[in-house]
Scaffold this motif. Structure first.
Motif, mmCIF file in Angstrom:
data_model
loop_
_atom_site.group_PDB
_atom_site.id
_atom_site.type_symbol
_atom_site.label_atom_id
_atom_site.label_comp_id
_atom_site.label_asym_id
_atom_site.label_seq_id
_atom_site.Cartn_x
_atom_site.Cartn_y
_atom_site.Cartn_z
ATOM 1 N N THR A 67 35.238 31.994 42.156
ATOM 2 C CA THR A 67 35.807 33.540 42.277
ATOM 3 C C THR A 67 36.421 34.053 40.769
ATOM 4 O O THR A 67 35.308 35.922 40.836
ATOM 5 C CB THR A 67 37.055 33.430 42.994
ATOM 6 O OG1 THR A 67 37.354 33.062 44.220
ATOM 7 C CG2 THR A 67 36.389 35.495 43.391
ATOM 8 N N ALA A 68 36.658 34.230 39.935
ATOM 9 C CA ALA A 68 36.668 35.083 38.534
ATOM 10 C C ALA A 68 35.649 34.961 37.487
ATOM 11 O O ALA A 68 35.418 35.918 37.279
ATOM 12 C CB ALA A 68 37.823 34.561 37.960
ATOM 13 N N ARG A 70 32.327 34.346 38.958
ATOM 14 C CA ARG A 70 31.358 34.684 39.383
ATOM 15 C C ARG A 70 31.366 36.752 39.881
ATOM 16 O O ARG A 70 30.892 37.553 40.034
ATOM 17 C CB ARG A 70 31.310 34.795 41.353
ATOM 18 C CG ARG A 70 30.718 33.373 41.830
ATOM 19 C CD ARG A 70 30.115 32.915 42.907
ATOM 20 N NE ARG A 70 31.233 33.261 43.540
ATOM 21 C CZ ARG A 70 31.858 32.665 44.466
ATOM 22 N NH1 ARG A 70 32.129 31.090 44.167
ATOM 23 N NH2 ARG A 70 33.319 32.986 45.221
ATOM 24 N N ALA A 71 33.153 37.019 40.033
ATOM 25 C CA ALA A 71 33.054 38.402 39.838
ATOM 26 C C ALA A 71 32.147 39.360 39.096
ATOM 27 O O ALA A 71 32.247 39.538 38.071
ATOM 28 C CB ALA A 71 34.841 38.696 40.019
ATOM 29 N N PRO A 73 32.315 43.521 37.286
ATOM 30 C CA PRO A 73 33.355 44.250 37.785
ATOM 31 C C PRO A 73 32.769 45.740 38.305
ATOM 32 O O PRO A 73 30.915 45.123 38.210
ATOM 33 C CB PRO A 73 34.127 44.221 36.636
ATOM 34 C CG PRO A 73 33.994 43.344 36.136
ATOM 35 C CD PRO A 73 32.095 42.773 36.175
ATOM 36 N N ARG A 97 41.470 45.086 40.386
ATOM 37 C CA ARG A 97 41.541 43.814 41.182
ATOM 38 C C ARG A 97 42.662 43.866 42.639
ATOM 39 O O ARG A 97 42.958 42.793 43.005
ATOM 40 C CB ARG A 97 41.338 42.331 40.311
ATOM 41 C CG ARG A 97 39.990 42.844 40.215
ATOM 42 C CD ARG A 97 40.221 41.539 38.811
ATOM 43 N NE ARG A 97 40.965 41.232 38.010
ATOM 44 C CZ ARG A 97 40.749 40.798 36.471
ATOM 45 N NH1 ARG A 97 40.050 39.773 36.631
ATOM 46 N NH2 ARG A 97 41.999 40.870 36.157
ATOM 47 N N SER A 106 43.358 39.070 49.354
ATOM 48 C CA SER A 106 43.053 38.612 47.330
ATOM 49 C C SER A 106 44.516 38.899 47.807
ATOM 50 O O SER A 106 45.268 37.931 46.869
ATOM 51 C CB SER A 106 42.219 39.590 46.812
ATOM 52 O OG SER A 106 42.806 40.506 46.879
ATOM 53 N N ASP A 287 38.842 35.986 34.115
ATOM 54 C CA ASP A 287 40.349 37.030 33.902
ATOM 55 C C ASP A 287 39.961 37.360 33.278
ATOM 56 O O ASP A 287 40.060 38.786 32.883
ATOM 57 C CB ASP A 287 41.492 36.682 34.269
ATOM 58 C CG ASP A 287 41.717 36.245 36.054
ATOM 59 O OD1 ASP A 287 40.541 36.538 36.732
ATOM 60 O OD2 ASP A 287 42.563 35.844 36.453
ATOM 61 N N GLY A 290 36.062 38.482 31.680
ATOM 62 C CA GLY A 290 35.192 39.754 32.326
ATOM 63 C C GLY A 290 35.213 40.818 32.259
ATOM 64 O O GLY A 290 34.515 41.849 32.887
ATOM 65 N N CYS A 291 36.724 41.598 32.380
ATOM 66 C CA CYS A 291 37.445 43.200 32.274
ATOM 67 C C CYS A 291 36.132 43.105 30.940
ATOM 68 O O CYS A 291 36.302 44.310 30.324
ATOM 69 C CB CYS A 291 38.063 42.906 32.262
ATOM 70 S SG CYS A 291 38.965 42.516 33.848
#
Length: 365
Positions: A67-68, A70-71, A73, A97, A106, A287, A290-291
């Protein structure tokens, strides 16, 4: 329709199990999720679930990691151009999130992570080292955006404080939905850019680190996937490849600070428990990164490459026949060959600071 071969069928079943498990964890949370219901959702047998994942916790970590990774932002106006604006953008991506209410799916899906991390010492220790790795990655981006004024200065302690703030806010938001004000979290992280802790990289106790062994060996590793930039990379570039178990990730900074600034530095992450701990590692890096990729301009992304080596193929190419969570080894690559190696404590520093005898690159130390 052509019949799937065995590998294709296994990949298809694994994807079905992950999708079904994601729905089950979102609906019931980790504690109340049932493997039998996951099998029913996936239209597979219980045995098929266990043939892909050894237990519910391994499946849970894998769902969170997928999930992380694929996410995507939500789009922003642009990355930060200063440490303050970049940290603000990072915090905005992070708090986006947070659960909006106690009925947010979530929340149920992620609520089991902390108890499972705390449930045994090897997992807790691995997660602590993953946080240190994340702090190094974020610190490197801050240093690239605003280089420290003092020689040997770094911004890893600022990064640690930012991560403490974000993870703490996340835990509070999960325990008390609606209590955390995301805007306050963002403003706090922006102001942490001005934090000025006494943060200078301490030179390791060189007298206790055996020097790297000069060698002249072939080097033909498989390609790796850099979890920081989310792309396939060649490990044949001149630089340092450090093979580190999950309990020794903090040692990567020794290689980074010792190696020349233009040398590629790759952390090859290995573990004795790839089924459970490898997805936990992927989750922790995804996590943050991605940010980070959203908040910082690409030229400020950390120079460190992070490659997960679940099967140990890259480690084997580097001469590490058997991996453990305490593994620490490194090789220096130049001209497509291994020119130095070490498998002692401090291997990254020893190999990073290695200078070739005839006109080779020189260490910054």
């Amino acid at each position: 329709m052509a019949r799937l071969n065995r590998a294709e069928q296994q990949a298809r079943n694994r994807a079905r199990v992950l999708a079904a498990a994601g729905d089950e964890f979102a609906e019931h949370g980790f504690r109340d999720a049932k493997v039998d219901r996951i099998a029913d959702r996936a239209e597979l047998t219980r045995g098929a679930v266990y043939s892909n994942f050894p237990g519910k916790r391994a499946l849970y970590f894998s769902v969170l990691a997928e999930t992380a990774e694929r996410a995507a932002p939500p789009p922003r106006t642009g990355p930060g151009t200063t440490a303050a604006t970049a940290l603000g953008a990072l915090a905005r991506a992070w708090v986006s999130r947070f659960p909006l209410s106690d009925s947010d799916e979530s929340l149920r899906a992620a609520a089991g992570l902390t108890p499972e991390v705390l449930s045994d010492e090897p997992t807790r220790r691995a997660f602590a080292q993953l946080m240190r790795l994340d702090a190094v990655l974020l610190g490197l981006s801050l240093e690239a955006l605003e280089p420290p004024a003092e020689p040997g200065g770094r911004r890893v302690r600022v990064a640690e404080t930012v991560l403490t703030t974000l993870y703490g806010a996340g835990q509070t938001a999960a325990a008390a939905p609606g209590f955390v004000d995301p805007f306050n979290v963002v403003r706090a992280c922006e102001r942490l850019a001005d934090l000025n802790p006494d943060d200078v990289w301490p030179l390791p106790h060189v007298a206790h680190i055996p020097p790297a062994t000069p060698v002249d060996e072939g080097w033909a590793p498989p390609e790796g996937f850099d979890a920081v930039r989310r792309r396939t990379v060649s490990l044949a570039d001149d630089g340092v490849v450090a093979v580190l178990g999950l309990h020794r990730l903090e040692a990567v900074e020794e290689a980074l600070r010792a190696a020349p600034g233009d040398a590629a530095v790759t952390a090859v992450v290995v573990t004795a428990d790839p089924a459970e701990l490898a997805p936990l590692a992927r989750l922790a890096v995804a996590d943050l990164c991605g940010c980070l990729r959203q908040a910082f301009p690409e030229e400020a992304w950390p120079r460190l490459r992070v490659v997960f080596d679940d099967a140990g193929a890259i480690a084997a190419a580097a001469g590490v026949a058997s991996v453990e969570d305490t593994t620490e080894a490194a090789v220096r690559v130049a001209g497509g060959r291994v020119v130095a190696r070490s498998d002692d404590r401090g291997a990254g520093h020893a190999v990073g600071s290695f200078a070739r005898a005839r006109g080779g690159d020189r260490s910054r130390r």
